[in-house]
Design a protein around this motif. Structure first.
Motif, mmCIF file in Angstrom:
data_model
loop_
_atom_site.group_PDB
_atom_site.id
_atom_site.type_symbol
_atom_site.label_atom_id
_atom_site.label_comp_id
_atom_site.label_asym_id
_atom_site.label_seq_id
_atom_site.Cartn_x
_atom_site.Cartn_y
_atom_site.Cartn_z
ATOM 1 N N SER A 121 44.084 32.719 36.046
ATOM 2 C CA SER A 121 43.103 32.522 37.118
ATOM 3 C C SER A 121 43.610 33.177 38.402
ATOM 4 O O SER A 121 42.835 33.502 39.296
ATOM 5 N N HIS A 122 44.921 33.334 38.497
ATOM 6 C CA HIS A 122 45.538 33.943 39.669
ATOM 7 C C HIS A 122 46.546 35.002 39.241
ATOM 8 O O HIS A 122 47.082 34.938 38.142
ATOM 9 N N GLY A 126 45.678 37.899 46.106
ATOM 10 C CA GLY A 126 44.866 36.758 46.536
ATOM 11 C C GLY A 126 45.264 36.224 47.888
ATOM 12 O O GLY A 126 46.054 36.839 48.613
ATOM 13 N N GLY A 133 40.868 34.814 40.861
ATOM 14 C CA GLY A 133 41.166 36.192 41.269
ATOM 15 C C GLY A 133 40.051 37.158 40.915
ATOM 16 O O GLY A 133 39.133 36.837 40.154
ATOM 17 N N SER A 134 40.160 38.357 41.452
ATOM 18 C CA SER A 134 39.095 39.343 41.262
ATOM 19 C C SER A 134 38.986 39.790 39.807
ATOM 20 O O SER A 134 37.895 40.115 39.341
#
Ligand SMILES: Nc1ncnc2c1ncn2[C@@H]1O[C@H](COP(=O)(O)OP(=O)(O)OP(=O)(O)O)[C@@H](O)[C@H]1O
Ligand SMILES: [Mg+2]
Length: 295
Positions: A121-122, A126, A133-134
């Protein structure tokens, strides 16, 4: 909703699990999860790192050796990820791939030769407080295969997989994924069906809320029956929750090893790549989330 499709993932049975890493702690959790999942499914694992051009390497100011300068640290990072994966799954078939390009683009391309794509997710970028995250945003819902987004903190899990169910056709592949996963892990499935009265002032105008709940539950039970029959060896429980689906699923995710949702639901707005529920649970769930796109 139509009858369950015979085997929605049958054509992916030998493609590897692909995991993206930027070497960060969040990505390393994803590598661990992906390695464990590849072992469970008897699939190979491919660890991918995308090397982006240096920010100033553009047409006006080209840096000719930009990729060559970054590639060695990319390879080091992949070697580390490979060791992490092998620790998780001794004997696991692991390959690594260094690719040039934007991570979201690279992983979307990789998905064409994958059984699923796993991401953190990260990553290493960020900002404080960012929930997703993108790369997760650019990949989940954009590819045909399931995308699993793993959170940095391990879930406080029961032996339970939660599936979000809105009785629409779009829930079918997500249910299939949840039941397959439960069978592999020997876990139970909690099928969460959130419902709300159609208007907030229902009680005021004398709506029969109990009757409504019973009707919703009967309908959901009926739609679920073919899945129960097909996975008769898997324990499954239907939970009707009177709440917004995002609240219901986030709450359920705090007790699950995995939350499975479709990329779209009943209110699919075709231009949107991800439905609002999938988008929200990717950001807020307390356990890994698998987003399974309807075929
Ligand atoms: N260069 C990369 N190559 C391969 N996978 C990557 C790369 N960068 C990120 N990922 C994958 O995406 C996950 C999320 O990272 P992401 O880059 O989206 O978040 P972030 O770095 O925290 O924030 P930002 O979106 O600002 O970069 C990582 O855990 C990893 O799985
Ligand atoms: Mg990043």
């Amino acid at each position: 909703m139509t009858e369950p499709i015979s085997d929605p993932f049958a054509d992916r049975v030998s493609d590897p699990v692909v995991v993206g890493t930027d070497g960060s702690a969040g990505a390393t959790r994803a590598v661990e999860w992906a390695a464990g999942h590849a072992v469970l499914q008897g699939l190979p694992l491919r660890v991918v790192h995308a090397v982006e051009r240096l920010p100033y390497d553009g047409p006006r100011y080209p840096i000719p050796d930009s990729y060559d300068r970054l590639a060695p640290s990319g390879r080091q990072l992949l070697d580390h990820a490979e060791r992490v994966a092998r620790d998780r799954g001794p004997g696991l078939d692991v390959t690594t791939e260094l690719a040039e390009g934007r991570p979201g683009r690279v992983l979307r391309d990789q998905a064409a030769r994958a059984s699923e794509v796993v991401l953190g997710s990260h990553g290493g970028g960020g900002f404080p407080g960012m929930l997703l995250g993108s790369v997760g945003n650019q990949v989940a819902g954009h590819v045909a295969v399931p995308v699993v987004v793993v959170r940095p903190e391990p879930p406080e899990a029961a032996a339970e997989i939660v599936a979000g169910f809105d009785c629409s056709e779009a829930s079918g592949p997500a249910l299939a994924y949840a039941f397959e996963e439960a069978r592999l892990r020997g876990h139970r499935v909690r099928v969460v069906c959130a419902w709300e009265p159609p208007v907030p002032y229902g009680p005021v105008i004398g709506m029969d809320l109990d009757g409504m709940r019973r009707a919703a539950e009967d309908y959901a039970r009926g739609e679920l029956q073919p899945w129960r029959s097909r996975y008769a060896d898997v324990k499954a429980e239907l939970e009707m929750v009177r709440a917004h689906p995002v609240s219901a699923l986030i709450e359920a995710s705090s007790r699950a090893v995995l939350l499975v949702v479709g990329s779209h639901g009943r209110n699919a707005f075709t231009a949107a790549v991800l439905g609002s529920v999938s988008r929200a649970v990717l950001a807020h769930a307390r356990c890994p989330v698998a987003v399974v796109r309807a075929r």
